[in-house]
Scaffold this motif. Structure first.
Motif, PDB file in Angstrom:
ATOM      1  N   GLU A 229      -5.111  -2.967   2.075  1.00  0.00           N
ATOM      2  CA  GLU A 229      -4.436  -2.638   0.820  1.00  0.00           C
ATOM      3  C   GLU A 229      -5.297  -3.023  -0.378  1.00  0.00           C
TER       4      GLU A 229
ATOM      5  N   GLY B 185       0.815  -1.207   0.000  1.00  0.00           N
ATOM      6  CA  GLY B 185       0.000   0.000   0.000  1.00  0.00           C
ATOM      7  C   GLY B 185       0.847   1.253   0.000  1.00  0.00           C
TER       8      GLY B 185
ATOM      9  N   LYS C 156      -0.665  -9.212   0.417  1.00  0.00           N
ATOM     10  CA  LYS C 156      -1.558  -8.058   0.387  1.00  0.00           C
ATOM     11  C   LYS C 156      -2.558  -8.147   1.546  1.00  0.00           C
TER      12      LYS C 156
END
Length: 452
Positions: free
Chosen positions: A130, A103, A126
């Protein structure tokens, strides 16, 4: 270090010629310049250690890559190689997209004006937050690395009533013939989905109302110096593409990853035209949208790390030369047994004296290597580690309470400080609020929680 490497005089001459062409280093009046900036004067003015990058070298590297692969192939720069905002902005202005793995990198890419549809989100870890942000932003695609990640993306997309564009990153079980710690395409590596599982998982994507199957992705590693691993990996992706299409599943995009190596003084990097030929030979007939993700190849040879000699410890075989840059500033030698070429900023004659260049960090791993081409160094001499534009400042830490160093971008005879030197006070400010909180109060307002 697992093993010491050595750069000799004849090899250094070859490095200097190559670096002069690609990085813009040149001796002028007894001084080393990057473009038209005297690095000795710059180091004296700004202090050391300091990273310095050539704007012209970055632009030339991007243009050369684009010419090689052609206008119909998209280039997404691997932000992890060097995520400085000024470098990202320059590449964005040239038309480059971004390959991100966090992110934070998404925020950086958006901050310099990269259109979301030029952003690809890779990476094995992830988070829900994000994924949500990337969906809200409208990125080009997610490169999905596991069935669990796929389920999470579908769940987040359902909550937003959107379809997430998904490409499956496949592990082709191909050895990149690079360092083990930067090889990513072998069976057992943490990256990608096993080739034999990809067909069933792709069908799951196609069956979901909240996932859009857009294609396949592959990435076999970093600092790849041979083209045959690419040929093998791309051929396997081509075969999978044809297999999926034969079952009626759409495969519109192929993300071919990056990893093309550069020279650190040994070995010859893959020729860009030859690499483009491998791409055409293996996947060119598939009529898919193609993307490549170079990182090191665009910025690695554009940067140098300037440092100053602090102390000399004489020894019979090779002097120990202590400099003010450490493994926290340039981690590659400690992590990968890597050796960066070195030049003096004010070259002088005299007999050569073998030396082991080391840093000030309290670790035996804080050593940059054995060099035999330099004259006897003295305290106060300034030297440059070459080919330091990738995985240098990006991997730096504050170990031993050493502040992050400054970064500078040069353009002709002018320069800009694109990251100022951190101070110890700024480091300590992050630790200033150490008051006790009571978890029983059910007040988590200052825990840094993020809601979506």
């Amino acid at each position: 270090m697992a093993r010491e490497k050595d750069i000799g005089r004849s090899e250094l001459g070859d490095i200097a010629r190559r670096s002069k062409h690609t990085v813009g280093l040149s001796p002028v009046g007894g001084a080393i310049q990057l473009e038209a900036v005297d690095l000795e004067k710059l180091a004296a003015s700004l202090g050391t250690p300091v990273y310095v990058y050539s704007s012209a070298a970055i632009a030339e590297a991007y243009r050369s890559f684009k010419i090689a692969v052609g206008e119909d192939v998209s280039i997404c720069y691997a932000v992890k190689a060097n995520g400085n905002l000024s470098i990202l902005a320059q590449l964005a202005q040239l038309g480059c997209g971004m390959d991100i793995v966090s992110g934070g990198e998404l925020e950086r890419a958006l901050a310099v004006g990269v259109p979301p549809l030029r952003i690809i989100f890779s990476g094995v870890g992830k988070t829900r937050e994000e994924i949500a942000w990337a969906l809200d932003t409208g990125i080009h695609q997610f490169n999905v690395e596991s069935a669990s990640e796929l389920d999470l993306i579908a769940c987040v997309a359902e909550g937003r009533n959107v379809r997430a564009p998904v490409a499956l990153r496949v592990n082709p079980d191909v050895d990149a013939l690079s360092h083990s710690k930067i090889s990513t395409g072998r069976k057992g590596d943490k990256f990608g989905i096993a080739l034999e599982q990809a067909t069933a998982l792709y069908a799951r994507v196609a069956a979901s109302p909240f996932l859009e199957p857009v294609g396949l992705a592959v990435h076999i590693g970093s600092q790849v110096m041979h083209l045959e691993p690419y040929r093998r990996a791309y051929a396997r992706i081509a075969g999978l593409t044809e297999e999926l299409r034969a079952t009626g599943l759409p495969v519109h995009r192929l993300d071919l990853g990056g990893g093309l190596g550069i020279s650190y003084g040994h070995g010859t990097p893959p020729d860009l035209g030859s690499y483009a030929g491998v791409v055409r030979d293996t996947v060119g007939h598939l009529c898919a949208e193609l993307t490549v993700e170079p990182g090191r190849r665009l910025v690695g040879e554009a940067g140098v790390l300037l440092t100053q000699v602090l102390y000399i410890k004489p020894a019979e075989d090779a002097d120990i030369v202590v400099v003010d840059a450490g493994m926290n500033d340039l981690a590659r030698p400690a992590l990968y047994e890597a050796l960066h070429p070195v030049t003096m900023l004010r070259p002088r004659g005299g007999p050569t004296r073998p030396c082991r260049i080391v840093g000030p960090v309290c670790e035996s791993a804080d050593a940059f290597g054995l060099y035999t081409h330099l004259p006897a160094l003295m305290p106060g001499d300034r030297i440059a580690f070459l080919s330091a534009g990738a995985y240098g400042a990006a991997m730096a830490s504050t170990y031993n309470a050493r502040p992050l160093v400054a970064e500078v971008l040069v353009d002709g005879s002018r320069y800009a400080i694109i990251r100022r030197r951190q101070t110890v006070a700024e480091m300590m400010a992050l630790e200033a609020d150490s008051r006790w909180r009571d978890m029983k109060s059910n007040d988590d307002s200052d825990l840094g929680a993020v809601s979506t």
